[in-house]
Design a protein around this motif. Structure first.
Motif, PDB file in Angstrom:
ATOM      1  N   ILE A 200       0.859  -1.186   0.000  1.00 40.49           N
ATOM      2  CA  ILE A 200       0.000   0.000   0.000  1.00 40.49           C
ATOM      3  C   ILE A 200       0.897   1.239   0.000  1.00 40.49           C
ATOM      4  N   PRO A 201       0.752   2.110  -1.001  1.00 41.87           N
ATOM      5  CA  PRO A 201       1.641   3.268  -1.089  1.00 41.87           C
ATOM      6  C   PRO A 201       1.304   4.313  -0.032  1.00 41.87           C
ATOM      7  N   PRO A 202       2.229   5.255   0.205  1.00 40.26           N
ATOM      8  CA  PRO A 202       1.833   6.436   0.973  1.00 40.26           C
ATOM      9  C   PRO A 202       0.707   7.147   0.234  1.00 40.26           C
ATOM     10  N   VAL A 203      -0.219   7.708   0.985  1.00 39.13           N
ATOM     11  CA  VAL A 203      -1.419   8.290   0.371  1.00 39.13           C
ATOM     12  C   VAL A 203      -1.367   9.806   0.495  1.00 39.13           C
ATOM     13  N   ALA A 204      -1.510  10.481  -0.632  1.00 39.46           N
ATOM     14  CA  ALA A 204      -1.524  11.942  -0.664  1.00 39.46           C
ATOM     15  C   ALA A 204      -2.954  12.434  -0.836  1.00 39.46           C
ATOM     16  N   LYS A 205      -3.336  13.378   0.000  1.00 37.00           N
ATOM     17  CA  LYS A 205      -4.632  14.037  -0.138  1.00 37.00           C
ATOM     18  C   LYS A 205      -4.447  15.240  -1.061  1.00 37.00           C
ATOM     19  N   VAL A 206      -5.198  15.279  -2.156  1.00 39.98           N
ATOM     20  CA  VAL A 206      -5.132  16.398  -3.091  1.00 39.98           C
ATOM     21  C   VAL A 206      -6.478  17.117  -3.056  1.00 39.98           C
ATOM     22  N   GLU A 207      -6.455  18.314  -2.499  1.00 41.82           N
ATOM     23  CA  GLU A 207      -7.682  19.074  -2.293  1.00 41.82           C
ATOM     24  C   GLU A 207      -7.897  20.033  -3.457  1.00 41.82           C
ATOM     25  N   LEU A 208      -9.038  19.887  -4.119  1.00 39.89           N
ATOM     26  CA  LEU A 208      -9.413  20.764  -5.218  1.00 39.89           C
ATOM     27  C   LEU A 208     -10.471  21.734  -4.724  1.00 39.89           C
ATOM     28  N   ARG A 209     -10.132  23.010  -4.764  1.00 39.44           N
ATOM     29  CA  ARG A 209     -11.032  24.044  -4.256  1.00 39.44           C
ATOM     30  C   ARG A 209     -11.566  24.891  -5.410  1.00 39.44           C
ATOM     31  N   LEU A 235       5.325  10.938  -6.412  1.00 39.78           N
ATOM     32  CA  LEU A 235       5.905   9.741  -7.012  1.00 39.78           C
ATOM     33  C   LEU A 235       5.614   8.524  -6.143  1.00 39.78           C
ATOM     34  N   ASN A 236       5.021   7.494  -6.765  1.00 35.04           N
ATOM     35  CA  ASN A 236       4.698   6.229  -6.097  1.00 35.04           C
ATOM     36  C   ASN A 236       3.754   6.412  -4.910  1.00 35.04           C
ATOM     37  N   HIS A 237       2.933   7.437  -4.953  1.00 33.98           N
ATOM     38  CA  HIS A 237       1.877   7.634  -3.963  1.00 33.98           C
ATOM     39  C   HIS A 237       0.536   7.163  -4.534  1.00 33.98           C
ATOM     40  N   ALA A 238      -0.376   6.865  -3.648  1.00 31.06           N
ATOM     41  CA  ALA A 238      -1.793   6.794  -3.998  1.00 31.06           C
ATOM     42  C   ALA A 238      -2.386   8.174  -3.730  1.00 31.06           C
ATOM     43  N   ILE A 239      -3.266   8.617  -4.598  1.00 28.47           N
ATOM     44  CA  ILE A 239      -3.863   9.946  -4.457  1.00 28.47           C
ATOM     45  C   ILE A 239      -5.347   9.799  -4.146  1.00 28.47           C
ATOM     46  N   GLU A 240      -5.812  10.599  -3.199  1.00 27.17           N
ATOM     47  CA  GLU A 240      -7.245  10.731  -2.951  1.00 27.17           C
ATOM     48  C   GLU A 240      -7.631  12.187  -3.172  1.00 27.17           C
ATOM     49  N   PHE A 241      -8.554  12.403  -4.092  1.00 29.60           N
ATOM     50  CA  PHE A 241      -9.033  13.754  -4.384  1.00 29.60           C
ATOM     51  C   PHE A 241     -10.186  14.100  -3.445  1.00 29.60           C
ATOM     52  N   VAL A 242     -10.108  15.276  -2.862  1.00 29.38           N
ATOM     53  CA  VAL A 242     -11.144  15.780  -1.975  1.00 29.38           C
ATOM     54  C   VAL A 242     -11.382  17.249  -2.324  1.00 29.38           C
ATOM     55  N   ALA A 266       1.973   9.019  -9.798  1.00 30.43           N
ATOM     56  CA  ALA A 266       1.221   8.289  -8.773  1.00 30.43           C
ATOM     57  C   ALA A 266       0.855   6.883  -9.243  1.00 30.43           C
ATOM     58  N   LEU A 267       0.497   6.034  -8.292  1.00 28.79           N
ATOM     59  CA  LEU A 267       0.082   4.661  -8.564  1.00 28.79           C
ATOM     60  C   LEU A 267      -1.426   4.500  -8.584  1.00 28.79           C
ATOM     61  N   SER A 268      -2.149   5.508  -8.178  1.00 25.85           N
ATOM     62  CA  SER A 268      -3.612   5.510  -8.265  1.00 25.85           C
ATOM     63  C   SER A 268      -4.089   6.940  -8.074  1.00 25.85           C
ATOM     64  N   GLY A 269      -5.311   7.204  -8.514  1.00 23.17           N
ATOM     65  CA  GLY A 269      -5.898   8.534  -8.360  1.00 23.17           C
ATOM     66  C   GLY A 269      -7.390   8.400  -8.118  1.00 23.17           C
ATOM     67  N   LEU A 270      -7.801   8.446  -6.873  1.00 24.74           N
ATOM     68  CA  LEU A 270      -9.144   8.033  -6.466  1.00 24.74           C
ATOM     69  C   LEU A 270     -10.043   9.220  -6.155  1.00 24.74           C
ATOM     70  N   PHE A 271     -11.177   9.292  -6.845  1.00 24.48           N
ATOM     71  CA  PHE A 271     -12.210  10.275  -6.542  1.00 24.48           C
ATOM     72  C   PHE A 271     -13.272   9.636  -5.639  1.00 24.48           C
TER      73      PHE A 271
END
Length: 715
Positions: A200-209, A235-242, A266-271
């Protein structure tokens, strides 16, 4: 390669043909799967961890997965495309005769669909015959790009985990499905056993405002993210968009953004699952023939009910841990163009339009931006106009269904009347296959995802990326330009783009670490892994540096020769400075480049069993574990070593006198001075669990050995 000298111990069995209905599989009329109704974790988890929890097998009782953990996953679906035949050859080479779960596997033909050579047609026929023999869902050449098919046909469904042997599996995150790429060995393992491993990669929170201005699209969002956060931030993170911007983003925009999180590193980009996604799924129910095995009214409405009651499986827990928190204000965006020849270079359309950059080719193709809304946006720009005589404008729908919808809408014919050249639904020019490739000295602008040098043709061409509307406008103008200019107007001025990286609260991680139970260690696997650190102080050491390309396709290279040439292109003195049992430590993005497995096996040939780096190239990382080479990412150690030796004479390969100890049961790493146990400790930190599942793979000499062992147990 010889297997490691570990004792083989079976811990848990899989197999695999009897798993029907599979956990997580929803039967038409049954509503939502029971797995979606799982009790919320008592340990806070982000959304990525929650989905992985549902698809992990063999977890100890009460174990909640977290970033850094190695887990065995049984994905809902696994897709392969034109590489299906090489995967099938590997599958047969493992001794497998039957696909474990024929409902799990999907085969599509999409990459080289313009190639009518006997050799390619034979490969395509072999793939189709394999699918029919094993009862696997199969989509022939011309049906569309595999990723688009998986979204259209519900293989990528919200809250599930679906993988593919292709880097743009991230796209499934646009519909709330955790999608991530696998290599061919993983795909063969899934075919044979239903499962493979994942860290499981480190997970980055990407906030879209904010809200996108008029004329700005999802493509501009991801181009901005790639260009602004361009220092390997994810790099090599999982991304969660919020963020509050998401409800106003169309599903097509989300798919585009998720698709290009691959290029962002990234290794994933989850909405998230939200009302907009539910409404999109309802429209798919109306579009698809019913009853449908995956996109049914019962399944969609069950998901809608979970969303309405605030089911905790659909959102991160309060206090979930993230590695990073990045912010982008969409209201400050304008149309952007990336390039030339790099997604990390961002240009405002305003600036490029002033430079009068002539183009010779334009492309509206690929899984990134060839859906109906993209085709409509391009058609709106060219309506009543003609493509410039100096430009060839190529178009291909993401799927045959998309093309049919665009034809019914009239948008497809509008593009043809303007002079666009149609191509079959498939990848084509995006990956440098078929007609219309960039020639020496040409400039192209494309709505695809990659503009790497030589990717779409000649290495002496220049390639830019932009939204469908900007690509269409440029095709009409004969230069990089704006839809406003096509109308006789001027390019609007840029706003000041606003972005930020915010601090994250990881205080909960320490408390959880203290409470964690020890990890089980299998018989035959070492509880402690130790060795002296040998520092190769460089970033981006590629697979050519690790294993020279001239040996890659020689089948008779001995183990001794592999050991001798290991790292010689990086440092000719590496062999004389290293010994069996050492631990290589290097900088960031170690193992970038080609997919050759020998980059891992040549290190093993030197009897080196562990490589530590700031980060790894993902394919090298997977090839390493698949061949029983252990890896650890320790960015703090790289900083420590660079600081320690900054005043020393430079050495490409340096014996450090520091020793690493990996305490497997307690998932903790310690670095000390000297070989003695009482040496001064200079670094100590918690790492992810190396669970029994991964240990079993290493004991068996890698993933292929593990699969063979599982097949033999079920025979």
């Amino acid at each position: 390669m010889p297997r490691p000298t570990f004792t083989v111990t079976a811990v848990w069995r899989t197999c695999v043909g009897q798993l029907k209905p599979r956990p997580g599989l929803v039967v038409i009329g049954a509503g939502i799967s029971r797995r979606m109704l799982a009790t919320a974790a008592t340990v806070p988890q982000n959304l990525t961890e929650k989905i992985v929890q549902k698809y992990s097998v063999g977890l100890p009782q009460g174990k909640y997965v977290r970033a850094g953990d190695f887990v065995t996953i049984k994905p809902q679906h696994c897709m392969t495309h034109d590489n299906s035949w090489p995967v099938a050859m590997k599958f047969h080479g493992l001794g497998a005769t039957k696909v474990c779960d024929d409902r799990q596997v999907v085969l599509t033909l999409d990459h080289d669909v313009q190639n009518k050579s006997p050799k390619n047609l034979e490969k395509y026929a072999n793939i189709e015959n394999f699918a029919h023999k094993h009862g696997i869902d199969f989509y022939p050449a011309g049906r569309g790009i595999g990723h688009q098919i998986l979204v259209e046909e519900g293989y990528a469904f919200p809250g599930t985990l679906t993988v593919a042997s292709d880097s743009h599996s991230n796209m499934y995150g646009g519909v709330g499905c955790l999608g991530t790429p696998m290599v061919r060995t993983d795909a063969a393992a899934i075919w044979a056993t239903g499962q493979t491993w994942w860290q499981i990669p480190p997970v980055a929170k990407v906030e879209l405002r904010g809200r996108l201005p008029s004329g700005v699209s999802g493509k501009d969002v991801i181009v901005a993210l790639c260009g602004v956060f361009n220092k390997d931030d994810v790099l090599n993170h999982a991304i969660e968009f919020v963020g509050d911007a998401i409800p106003d983003l169309t599903v097509d925009d989300r798919l585009t953004i998720a698709n290009m999180t691959t290029e962002w590193g990234a290794l994933s980009g989850l909405f998230p699952v939200d009302e907009a996604l539910i409404n999109w799924l309802r429209s798919r129910v109306l579009r698809l023939p019913q009853p449908h095995p995956r996109v049914s009214s019962d399944r969609v409405e069950a998901l809608a009910d979970l969303l309405q009651i605030g089911d905790p499986t659909l959102s991160p827990s309060e206090g979930a841990i993230y590695a990073k928190h990045l912010v982008l204000d969409l209201s400050t965006l304008a149309p952007y163009v990336s390039g030339p020849n790099s997604v990390k270079v961002i240009n405002s359309l305003t600036d490029l339009a002033k430079q009068d950059i002539a183009i010779q080719k334009a492309y509206l193709v690929s899984c990134t931006n060839s859906r109906l809304s993209d085709i409509q946006a391009a058609a709106e720009v060219v309506k009543g106009r003609k493509v410039a005589p100096s430009v060839e404008f190529y178009i291909a729908a993401a799927s045959s269904n998309v093309q049919a919808d665009a034809e019914a809408d009239g948008a497809w014919n509008t593009l043809l009347e303007a002079g666009a050249k149609p191509l079959p639904a498939g990848c084509g020019p995006c990956i440098g296959l078929g007609v219309g490739l960039l020639q020496d000295g040409e400039v192209g602008i494309s709505a695809t995802n990659r503009n790497f040098k030589g990717r779409m043709g000649s290495k002496d061409a220049l390639a830019y990326l932009a939204s469908p509307a900007v690509v269409a406008a440029s095709a009409v103008l004969g230069r990089i330009g704006s839809p406003a200019e096509v109308e006789g107007g001027v390019v609007s001025h840029n706003l000041q783009l606003v972005s930020a990286e915010l601090p994250v609260d990881d205080s909960g991680a320490a408390a959880e670490d203290d409470a964690a139970a020890p990890t089980q260690v299998l018989d035959g696997f070492p509880a402690l892994i130790e060795g002296e650190l040998v520092f190769c102080d460089a970033d981006n050491i590629n697979t050519d540096g690790i294993y020279p390309g001239k040996y890659t396709y020689q089948d008779d290279v001995t183990r001794d020769t592999m050991a001798k040439v290991c790292m010689e292109n990086y440092d000719a003195s590496f062999g004389s400075k290293t010994h069996a049992g050492d631990v290589i430590v290097s900088g960031f993005n170690f193992g970038t480049g080609s997919s050759r497995e020998q980059a891992a096996t040549c290190i093993l040939a030197r009897d080196i069993r562990l490589v530590v780096a700031g980060s790894f190239g993902n394919i090298f990382f997977r090839n390493s574990i698949n061949n029983a080479l252990l890896t650890l990412e320790l960015p703090a150690l790289i900083s420590l070593l660079r600081d320690k030796f900054k005043a020393s004479e430079p050495e490409l390969t340096r014996r450090t006198g520091l020793f690493i100890k990996w305490d497997v049961p307690n998932a903790r790493v310690q670095v000390r001075e000297g070989a003695e146990p009482d040496g001064r400790v200079v670094l100590e930190q918690k790492i992810g669990d190396l669970g029994p599942n991964l240990q079993d793979i290493i004991i068996n000499g890698g993933l292929e050995g593990w699969v063979k062992n599982e097949i033999s147990k079920s025979a």
